[in-house]
Design a protein around this motif. Structure first.
Motif, PDB file in Angstrom:
ATOM      1  N   GLY A  45      39.559 -49.898 -51.575  1.00 25.95           N
ATOM      2  CA  GLY A  45      39.875 -51.014 -52.444  1.00 25.95           C
ATOM      3  C   GLY A  45      40.079 -50.634 -53.894  1.00 25.95           C
ATOM      4  O   GLY A  45      40.781 -49.669 -54.232  1.00 25.95           O
ATOM      5  N   GLY A  85      38.665 -53.675 -48.034  1.00 24.54           N
ATOM      6  CA  GLY A  85      37.415 -53.584 -48.773  1.00 24.54           C
ATOM      7  C   GLY A  85      37.557 -53.899 -50.246  1.00 24.54           C
ATOM      8  O   GLY A  85      36.855 -53.336 -51.090  1.00 24.54           O
ATOM      9  N   TRP A  86      38.484 -54.793 -50.573  1.00 18.75           N
ATOM     10  CA  TRP A  86      38.731 -55.135 -51.977  1.00 18.75           C
ATOM     11  C   TRP A  86      37.568 -55.964 -52.515  1.00 18.75           C
ATOM     12  O   TRP A  86      37.243 -57.016 -51.977  1.00 18.75           O
ATOM     13  N   ASN A  87      36.955 -55.491 -53.546  1.00 19.24           N
ATOM     14  CA  ASN A  87      35.781 -56.171 -54.085  1.00 19.24           C
ATOM     15  C   ASN A  87      35.763 -56.002 -55.601  1.00 19.24           C
ATOM     16  O   ASN A  87      35.469 -54.916 -56.107  1.00 19.24           O
ATOM     17  N   ARG A  88      36.071 -57.078 -56.328  1.00 16.75           N
ATOM     18  CA  ARG A  88      36.107 -56.989 -57.783  1.00 16.75           C
ATOM     19  C   ARG A  88      34.731 -56.789 -58.394  1.00 16.75           C
ATOM     20  O   ARG A  88      34.608 -56.424 -59.570  1.00 16.75           O
ATOM     21  N   ALA A  89      33.682 -56.996 -57.589  1.00 21.19           N
ATOM     22  CA  ALA A  89      32.326 -56.835 -58.109  1.00 21.19           C
ATOM     23  C   ALA A  89      32.021 -55.396 -58.516  1.00 21.19           C
ATOM     24  O   ALA A  89      31.094 -55.156 -59.300  1.00 21.19           O
ATOM     25  N   ASP A 124      28.952 -54.371 -60.931  1.00 19.80           N
ATOM     26  CA  ASP A 124      27.679 -54.161 -60.230  1.00 19.80           C
ATOM     27  C   ASP A 124      27.119 -52.746 -60.375  1.00 19.80           C
ATOM     28  O   ASP A 124      26.151 -52.384 -59.707  1.00 19.80           O
TER      29      ASP A 124
END
Length: 505
Positions: free
Chosen positions: A224, A418-422, A426
């Motif tokens: 991602g 699995g794209w996750n802007r977090a 984080d």
């Protein structure tokens, strides 16, 4: 000894500059030649034999071409092809034989022995310069140089031998041989350009190396946004590293009053793939154009193909078909020139396809922009094209840097899963080798680079502007630039030394 090492910057270069200034003008070229061979010898040791062989052979072949009479075209052609075969053949054996034999063993039920050669530093660069020299002598653009020393200096000049730019004999040989006196302007302008190159290399490129290395070495662990950021970071690293080293090269030459050809012209402001390669690694692109594209375009089979295609498909499509064979040859050579691997070959073919389709779709883009009422010179269209090119370049560099072609496709595919802007907030990015201060320095350095490129794009010469300021302000700015490199450069504890990236190609 690398261009960014303390040994080079604080000992070797100052001593050469001092000795050059104290030497009589007629002997200065000898000093530069001796310094070049000392530099290359420290870098390559016994492999200097390849540089010596290349120099002596093109000197003798050039004199042989000189001796040919006007009517002896076939003899001259055989001499040229002999020289090209020897130099390109030597490069092919040293750089590509293992790759091709491993590929044959993988495809066919063979167990051919795979040799392992130590590649001389800069062989890709000085080989292209040697071939261009022979070609120019053959075509009568220059005469074969009777001075072995002048030719040796052209081929071995120490600032350019490892990473270019790729020089032509007619552009630089006489300048190097002239032994011009040191001047205040040349020294100050050259030093300023060197500091700017050190800033890009040490503050931005080398600091990014840890982050890039982590993602591309352990690519299976990430997906991602992390992979996308890794590809973007490598693109920035490569540009800052290569253009920074070219600034060091051109700046060093400028100290001695020698002007080397520019190799970059704000490539990230390009709007098409063709324009990007007219702005990125300019001397390599012009070499391929002059010594591969044009000669192949003038061969009988290619011209016959063009005539047949124009008769069958019309003028525009026919011209496109005619340039396909030489254009394909250029991009295959471009990919393989950068390295012996399927990912490098794919990189070349990637741009070949983009350029061909870009040319084919140009009329449709014109019509679409006209129907939509968009000016192709307007701000909206330019922003769209710049963003489009950024995506194209980052994608290409992902495959270029990947640990093989399969890894490149896997990494590219993983961007869309699995794209996750977090990960931006984080702490994931802070576990990839860099802390918040590192990212802050990179961001600030990138903004400085962007601001300078914007000014250059608008035709502003910052060094000329700086020379027009009052002396206290000028020295304050110069000192601040030096301190920025000293304070924020990525070296010391926690940072591994990073060799210039293009020295490996």
């Amino acid at each position: 000894m690398q261009y960014v090492s303390l040994l080079y910057l604080l000992a070797f270069l100052p001593l050469v500059l001092l000795a050059y200034g104290l030497s009589p003008q007629r002997h200065r070229w000898k000093l530069l030649l001796a310094a070049s061979y000392i530099f290359y010898g420290l870098l390559s040791k016994t492999l200097i034999i390849y540089l010596l062989f290349s120099t002596i052979s093109i000197h003798e072949l050039g004199l042989w071409l000189n001796a040919c009479q006007d009517g002896e075209k076939e003899r001259k052609r055989r001499i040229l092809w002999y020289g090209v075969f020897v130099h390109i053949g030597l490069l092919a054996v040293l750089k590509y034989s293992a790759f091709f034999l491993e590929s044959l063993n993988a495809v066919l039920p063979l167990a051919l022995p795979v040799p392992s050669f130590v590649l001389p530093a800069g062989i890709s660069f000085f080989t292209l310069q040697a071939v261009s020299y022979l070609s120019d002598v053959y075509h009568g653009r220059i005469r074969g140089d009777e001075s072995l020393g002048r030719l040796a200096l052209y081929l071995a000049f120490f600032p350019a031998i490892v990473e270019g730019p790729i020089c032509r004999y007619a552009e630089t040989a006489e300048e190097l041989y002239a032994g011009r006196p040191l001047t205040y302007k040349n020294i100050t302008f050259g030093a300023q350009r060197m500091v700017w190159g050190l800033f890009k290399k040490l503050v931005v490129a080398d600091r990014l190396n840890i982050f890039v290395q982590k993602i591309f070495t352990h690519w299976g662990q990430y997906s991602g946004l992390v992979v996308l950021l890794g590809a973007a970071a490598y693109t920035l690293q490569l540009y800052a590293d290569f253009s920074g080293c070219i600034d060091l090269t051109i700046g060093t030459a400028e100290l001695f009053g020698v002007r080397l050809p520019e190799n970059f012209r704000q490539p990230f402001f390009s709007r098409t793939a063709s324009e990007f390669w007219r702005r990125w690694h300019i001397t390599l692109g012009t070499w391929f154009k002059d010594y591969i594209f044009y000669p192949l375009s003038l061969t009988r089979p290619v011209k016959a193909l063009g005539r047949k295609a124009r008769k069958t498909l019309g003028r525009r499509l026919g011209q496109t078909v005619q340039v396909l064979p030489p254009l394909l040859a250029v991009w295959v050579c471009n990919g393989l020139w950068h390295g012996a691997g399927w990912n490098y070959l794919f990189f070349g073919l990637y741009y070949f396809v983009l350029i061909v389709f870009g040319n084919l779709l140009e009329p449709a883009a014109d019509r679409a922009s006209h129907l939509l009422g968009l000016s192709r010179e307007g701000g909206i269209w330019r922003v769209f094209q710049t963003v489009k090119m950024a995506a194209i370049v980052v994608t290409g560099e992902l495959f270029f840097r990947a640990e093989g072609l399969a890894a490149g496709f896997a990494m590219f595919g993983s961007i869309f899963s699995g794209w996750n802007r977090a990960v931006l907030t984080d702490g994931t990015l802070l576990r990839l080798g860099l802390d918040a201060c590192d990212f802050g320095v990179i961001a600030a350095g990138t903004l400085v680079m962007l601001a300078v490129d914007l000014l250059h794009e608008r035709g502003v010469c910052l060094r000329e502007k700086l020379a027009q300021t009052n002396l206290p302000l000028r020295w304050t700015i110069c000192l601040a630039a030096v301190l920025a490199v000293v304070i924020f450069g990525a070296y010391g504890a926690g940072y591994a030394p990073v060799d210039p990236l293009y020295a490996g190609f």
